[in-house]
Design a protein around this motif. Structure first.
Motif: not given
Lengths: 241, 507
Positions: B419-434, B457-466
């Motif tokens: 969960x930490x790995x996936x959350x860190x990818x999600x948060x880093x990606x979204x925070x970067x874009x903001x 889309x680079x985190x589309x895997x997280x979308x599919x997994x969620x």
């Protein structure tokens, strides 16, 4: 009431049937009307209108505005463009002639004077085959006419324009349309031909039909089959456990 | 002891290789093979539906590939020759340039136009493919994607331009198929080898219309999506199976490759650090081993950096596009930034300053341009489709939250490293874009929010997994039905997207 064990749908059957039913229903409800509704047929847009800053090109009496490198297709029966008189009100816009010409082809369409301004649609004689030639707008009246167009760099087409005898940066927005209306299914031949041309015929029209059928049937069938196998395996695994 | 020489000679190595490959192909699960087949069909369909240069920035990305392949050099950032004469003439004489983003425009599509263009192409001088040397809009991008695409370019560069673009797009589709397969593997690692969940996760990603669309566009984003998905898999394996040196190095190489592909690939670096920390907390390796791995990871990243500085920077900024907005322009105001992020998702509160820039937020990025804005964003579904998608996304989010809460004690708590790995990818990606969006708004006086859903889309895997986790948490029969509904929607949206794009360009 107890249900007979044999009539209980399996997980695989349930998932697959739901998926297949929804896809078929979607195709019937969503795709079919879209494909069969009658609509005007665009046969070419040599130059489109501006996005943000529209330009108008003034044509004086007995002068013409000519665009070169204009493609006229064999199924083009009408030319559409925007025109208005310089002064609003009064006697309206001057009469115009639209002359389309290419080697072995010439068509002249007449716009009667007195119009208030707006979009004009004139009947033309189509060429026997698609040709590349010129489209000239000749003012045959006694006052100036203004033709709608673009001089935005991002919407400028390949067609150079001359107004009077002067080269002008910009395009008159022109659209060619076919006679009457057609459904998208009825236009399929032209659509496929256009797509093939834009692959430089690497993908010939017959192959585009094959690919279209494959995509249309192969994509839903593949996911239905994938779901079926996955759920069946899941059931097998659960039963074994 | 007799040696059976005849038997050894009887099986030459090519046959062994072929037999090995055939065995491997046969071992691919049927559901995955079918989803890959589906993906290949969608990509082929997109390739035909989309004329050359009508994907986002495709003209610039192709120009980069062409210049690199033709000359072995990188294009310069500043200058006045952004594309080759060949590409310029195709954009001009086939009316492909004014077609970009203008819904009313049509390409020069007739047989006469094709003859006209062919005649022009035949008269081009010999240097007409290699003179797009300066002013390319994506010249600041790092070179990995373009170097990879140079290989098919060099193989097929003799083809006329339109044919060449079609062929290059076919190669590009490999990144899309790789992404699908990687999501399948990740789902297997996370959920156990449950075919239904693997099928659902891979199917959701394959049938996400924007992912399919991008598979047929020459654009570095495709490689970035595949690399970040592979990086996620490698990171999850590090925290699930232990930080062995090969695993740590694989993860590091993938992070370096992502950073060498696109500026947005830099988001992998904080995730890499957090993954290492999590792995060391969980597995508590010996100090020497941990230091050795750290040194290996640092060396790999250092090599990537050196390679980039030595060969990969065309001069000027180290990165272009979104990454260039990281530290440029006007001053950063934390309060304004946080207010801007809040108003991106939620209506502004009474005493809030209005958000900087246009009315652009969650709906535009997470719904409209994430699920479907094709061509140069001008080809879209009807508004009510986005309304439905927004409602579905809200239901999905509530369902996901509920599933997480209900399963926290029984399962999720024990999976905290993943969960930490996936959350860190999600948060880093979204925070970067903001962050880059805010910077861009500052720099352009609020004119350019810069981000679109494609950048998620680079985190589309997280979308599919969620989606899979949420649906997989339902009772079995309900899960099968809900999964079928989601996949049916994906099929209909994907086919519609290809159809409306073909109609926009060819009818």
């Amino acid at each position: 009431m107890r249900r007979l064990p044999g009539l209980r749908p399996s997980l695989a059957a349930l998932g697959t049937a739901t998926l297949a039913t929804l896809v078929i229903a979607g195709v019937l409800i969503w795709f079919l009307p879209y494909l069969t509704v009658q609509r005007p047929v665009m046969t070419g847009v040599p130059a489109s209108a501006a996005i943000s800053a529209a330009s108008e090109f003034a044509v004086s009496p007995h002068e013409s505005a000519c665009m070169q490198s204009v493609t006229i297709e064999a199924n083009s029966h009408q030319i559409e463009f925007g025109v208005r008189p310089v002064t609003l009100g009064g006697a309206g816009g001057p009469p115009m002639e639209v002359i389309l010409s290419a080697p072995g082809y010439r068509s002249v369409a007449h716009l009667v004077g007195g119009y208030p301004g707006g979009r004009a649609a004139l009947a033309i004689t189509p060429p026997a085959n698609s040709v590349i030639g010129s489209a000239c707008f000749l003012d045959v009246g006694k006052q100036k006419a203004l033709l709608d167009g673009t001089s935005e760099a991002r919407t400028m087409s390949r067609s150079p324009m001359v107004v009077g005898a002067q080269p002008v940066v910009g395009d008159i927005a022109i659209t060619f349309t076919a006679a009457g209306t057609k459904s998208l299914l009825g236009q399929m031949g032209e659509v496929v031909e256009h797509a093939s041309n834009l692959t430089d015929r690497l993908v010939p029209p017959w192959l585009i039909y094959v690919i279209a059928v494959l995509v249309l049937f192969g994509v839903p069938s593949s996911i239905v089959a994938a779901v079926y196998f996955a759920l069946r395996e899941q059931e097998g695994g659960s039963a074994a456990a | 002891m007799a040696i059976d020489v005849r038997r050894r000679i009887a099986v030459p190595w090519p046959r062994k290789v072929t037999a090995g490959l055939a065995r491997r192909v046969r071992s691919v699960p049927r559901s995955l093979a079918l989803i890959l087949f589906l993906g290949a069909l969608l990509s082929l369909g997109w390739n035909i539906a989309l004329p050359a240069f009508q994907g986002p920035d495709e003209d610039a990305h192709f120009a980069y590939v062409q210049y690199l392949a033709e000359t072995g050099s990188l294009p310069a950032v500043a200058g006045n020759s952004p594309v080759s004469m060949q590409e310029h003439d195709a954009l001009t004489y086939l009316n492909l340039f004014p077609l970009r983003g203008v819904l009313e425009a049509r390409p020069a599509w007739s047989a006469a136009d094709l003859r006209y263009w062919t005649a022009i192409e035949h008269t081009l001088p010999s240097g007409a493919r290699s003179d797009g040397y300066a002013g390319n809009a994506v010249a600041s991008n790092p070179p990995l994607y373009y170097a990879v695409m140079s290989v098919p370019y060099l193989l097929f560069g003799w083809l006329p331009l339109l044919k060449l673009i079609f062929v290059l797009r076919l190669f590009n589709a490999a990144f899309y198929l790789a992404t699908i397969a990687l999501v399948w593997v990740i789902a297997g690692d996370l959920f156990g080898r449950e075919r239904w969940k693997q099928t659902l996760a891979a199917g959701v990603v394959a049938l996400e219309p924007q992912v399919g669309f991008m598979s047929a566009v020459i654009n570095a984003d495709k490689l970035l999506i595949a690399l970040i998905t592979a990086f996620l898999l490698a990171s999850l394996r590090v925290v699930m199976r232990g930080p062995t040196t090969p695993r740590v190095l694989t993860m590091t190489f993938l992070a370096a490759a992502a950073a060498l592909t696109q500026g947005r690939g830099l988001v992998t670096l904080p995730v890499l650090a957090s993954t290492l920390v999590v792995a060391w907390i969980r597995f508590r390796p010996q100090i020497v081993q941990a230091l050795r791995q750290l040194a290996g990871a640092a060396a790999a990243l250092g090599c990537a950096l050196l390679f980039y500085l030595k060969f990969g920077t065309p001069g000027g900024a180290a990165y272009g596009g979104q990454a260039s907005a990281l530290n440029s322009g006007a001053g950063f105001n934390v309060r304004q930034f946080l207010s801007s992020v809040y108003q991106f998702y939620l209506p502004s509160l009474p005493d809030m300053q209005p958000r900087l820039g246009p009315a652009y937020g969650y709906r535009q990025v997470f719904i409209e341009t994430f699920f479907g804005a094709f061509g140069w964003l001008e080809v879209r579904f009807k508004p009510r489709v986005y309304d439905l998608l927004q409602v579905a996304a809200a239901i999905g989010l509530v369902g996901f939250y509920t599933a997480c809460v209900l399963r926290w004690r029984s399962r999720l708590r024990h999976a905290w490293p993943q969960i930490v790995v996936m959350l860190s990818l999600l948060i880093t990606s979204v925070a970067f874009l903001h962050y880059v969006s805010y910077r861009s708004l500052l720099n352009t006086s609020g004119a350019e929010p810069l981000i679109v859903g494609r950048y998620l889309l680079p985190i589309v895997s997280l979308f599919g997994l969620a989606v899979t986790y949420t649906i997989g948490s339902l009772p079995r029969k309900l899960s099968a039905v809900a999964g079928a509904v989601v996949l049916a929607a994906g099929v209909l949206l994907s086919l519609t997207a290809i159809g409306i794009t073909a109609v926009r360009f060819y009818a």
